[in-house]
Design an enzyme around this catalytic site. Sequence first.
Site, short mmCIF file in Angstrom:
data_model
loop_
_atom_site.label_atom_id
_atom_site.label_comp_id
_atom_site.label_asym_id
_atom_site.label_seq_id
_atom_site.Cartn_x
_atom_site.Cartn_y
_atom_site.Cartn_z
N GLU A 1 0.82 -1.22 0.00
CA GLU A 1 0.00 0.00 0.00
C GLU A 1 0.85 1.26 0.00
O GLU A 1 0.59 2.19 0.77
CB GLU A 1 -0.95 0.01 1.21
CG GLU A 1 -1.99 -1.07 1.16
CD GLU A 1 -3.14 -0.83 2.14
OE1 GLU A 1 -2.94 -0.11 3.12
OE2 GLU A 1 -4.23 -1.37 1.89
N GLU B 1 -6.63 -7.79 -0.46
CA GLU B 1 -7.14 -7.72 0.92
C GLU B 1 -8.62 -7.41 0.92
O GLU B 1 -9.02 -6.27 0.69
CB GLU B 1 -6.39 -6.64 1.72
CG GLU B 1 -4.97 -7.00 2.04
CD GLU B 1 -4.30 -5.96 2.96
OE1 GLU B 1 -5.01 -5.29 3.73
OE2 GLU B 1 -3.07 -5.83 2.87
#
Length: 842
Positions: free
Chosen positions: A184, A253
């Site tokens: 991320e 995710e």
Amino acid sequence: MAAAAGRLLPLMLLLLPLLVVGAAASSVTYDHRSLIIDGRRRLLISTSIHYPRSVPAMWPKLVAEAKDGGADCIETYVFWNGHETAPGQYYFEDRFDLVQFARVVKDAGLYLMLRIGPFVAAEWNFGGLPVWLHYIPGTVFRTNNEPFMSHMKSFTTKIVDMMKNEQFFASQGGHIILAQIENEYGGDEQAYGPGGKAYAMWAASMALAQNTGVPWTMCQQPDAPDPVVNTCNSFYCDQFEPNSPTKPKIWTENWPGWFQNFGESNPHRPPEDVAFSVARFFGKGGSLQNYYVYHGGTNFGRTTGGPFITTSYDYDAPIDEYGLRRLPKWAHLTELHKSIKLCEHTLLYGNSTLLSLGPQQEADIYTDHSGGCAAFLSNIDSEKDTVVTFRNKQYDLPAWSVSILPDCKNVVFNSAKVRSQTLMMDMVPETLQASKPDQWSIFTETVGIWDKKDFVRNRFVDHINTTKDSTDYLWYTTSFDVDISYLASGNQPVLNIDSEGHAVHAFLNNMLIGSAYGNGSISSFNVHMPINLKAGKNNIALLSMTVGLHNAGIHYEWVGAGLTSVKISGTKNGTIDLSSNNWAYKIGMEGEHYSLFKPDQGNNQRWRPQSDPPKHQPLTWYKVNVDVPQGDDPVGLDMMSMGKGLAWLNGNAIGRYWTRTSSTDDRCNSTCNYRGTFSPDKCRTGCGKPTQRWYHVPRSWFHPSGNTLVVFEEQGGDPTKITFSRRVATSVCAFVSENYPSVDLKSWGKSISDDGRVGAKVQLSCPKGKIISTIKFASFGDPSGTCRSYQQGSCHHPNSLSVLEKACLNRNSCTVSLSEEGFGEDMCPGVTKTLAVEADCA
Ligand code: GAL
């Protein structure tokens, strides 16, 4: 004999590839639609299980549960700070035996996705990066600088080489099909200035240069350079598009729940919404979806991130912290996975069309050359249930739901219609093991400086830079003189403390006068404590604590902790600022220094035997012999009677405990509406209760006898009330309506009723070795409510209870069809009937 063997040999060679145990592949590539494994597009269900968040003895079962749940693939992060404990010093034993974990996955016949990071966030201490790395001169985490990049490269190479040595990459015939670099970073890149972009591009090329032979991913990284695949992390990823038409749509995710902070209520994500998000994703062209996390487990020891993330990392995941299936979530998702898999070929090789079925209703239809047709019918209205017409048939679509039709005709699954039973788990206390008085011993810490002070400064030092996270604890101590005339005013003096976090216990003249801590994810706090000073010398000893280091955010490694100002107000002479007094410092607790938690005999003379251990006494270490809880149910340590501290069994670090409660109005709702966009604040429970009362103690940590529990209590508690509890299923519930899909997924394609409205049934099943002992509630009609609080509606069949008792009592499991004759004549024609049942398992 020899001739027969000779004839068999070619046959055996032919069969050999089929006999290879475990998942194996030889090539993994991708196109715009999906990963291509050995030449075939694949639709993959992946499940995160983090190896250090359980113990090796649990791994095979966890992986098997994921496989039973329909997983093709296990995903894990790699936890750098658990592996490289000092520069160049590696640890790969026990819970950190990555190779062994990978082997367990392989032996189960599953693929592995390795998210190396090595920055991982993950609610893990310091985001997975070693604390020592922060202190290597010139290092700035996650941006373009030599020390950081060279250490990151060596660690990544180390992990890749270990996997290569085991032939684990698919390109070597192994089961690793994907690897991830960074985590991320996309959202943070700009904030790091020009170095951010340069670093991200370097990370990608460093990864590619590892020559793993399998694709690399970067999650939440819109500028991931080809051929690195950028992937999505969120509660919903159906609208996500990768940054190139050559890349598949991957969801690394999907959060099926959320993590917890000490002092906050507990978040839950309803299974209907998780299933909705997954079905939407595959309906909209997704090809690989990973649950982060499928099993969250436990942040043992001091591995939890922070500040304030709980020791439990249960996450409301499909498999609970203790390794047990969470029902209905686990089963509902299992049905979903099977349903999606029925569509695999048509989805991956067919053409898709989007058809509107109403203002907020639509069909994603896939058709392939072999005549296959699969459809996902969605109602994204977050309030209204509806009936849609699709290909001349009517389909009932609850609000915020997706129906899956693997043949474009029959519904095998609807995300809002949960057919699985609910399993209610309870923590059942064992009788107190430590009842024999001679089994206790204690060690009492000195308040403030024990042995010699570490150093003195006339200012405050940063807590983390001082402890370097070798311990949670740092003493700040000083003394000051009080003139009798100060006190004559009749005013109440107040001690004012400002701290950057995370928590403090304040002692005045050796007495604990109060504690304070940050809140939520804000570590800093200030506190005002009324105090009683004495004439002459007064001693202040402030025990500053970290509760898990920050694990994410731009430049998070520079966030400090510890005291910044200490003043006494309300004296006759006004405010006394003690901040630039001489402060004497001591790192860590004395008991930590002696390793009192270790089971060796070396410390025997330090422990003081006590027939009646002191209660509510701060800064006390307790040691007690405990018995093994009976049976084989998972075990939790009930710390309700204690305050805050650390606990160990036989030298194994259970973790930080803290019975800190959330406020009574901390976002809890009595009901949880699955409909509409989820956020972690939506469905919370446990307001006004300790965030975490039980602490998982893996069964494999117990010896058959002679077990030692060590607890370090900071504030004061009653250790005699500590108990082990067994996690057991005590009751089951089900709530199934006539209009729920009734197709048996196992026999799909063999026999299938053309009418999805017949044959809905309730299935109840107690854990192995238990029977359904009582039917506590049964109503066939229009009951409402949730498990343990069902209520009859205006339509209730009087035979409900007797039908259920007849079919289920004294059995381990039972099935009751809603069309059961026993229910007799239809008492309320026109009403869609539901059967709600609650039963006890004993
Ligand atoms: C993501 C992150 C994960 C984890 C998750 C929340 O942003 O990539 O590591 O922290 O959030 O559980």
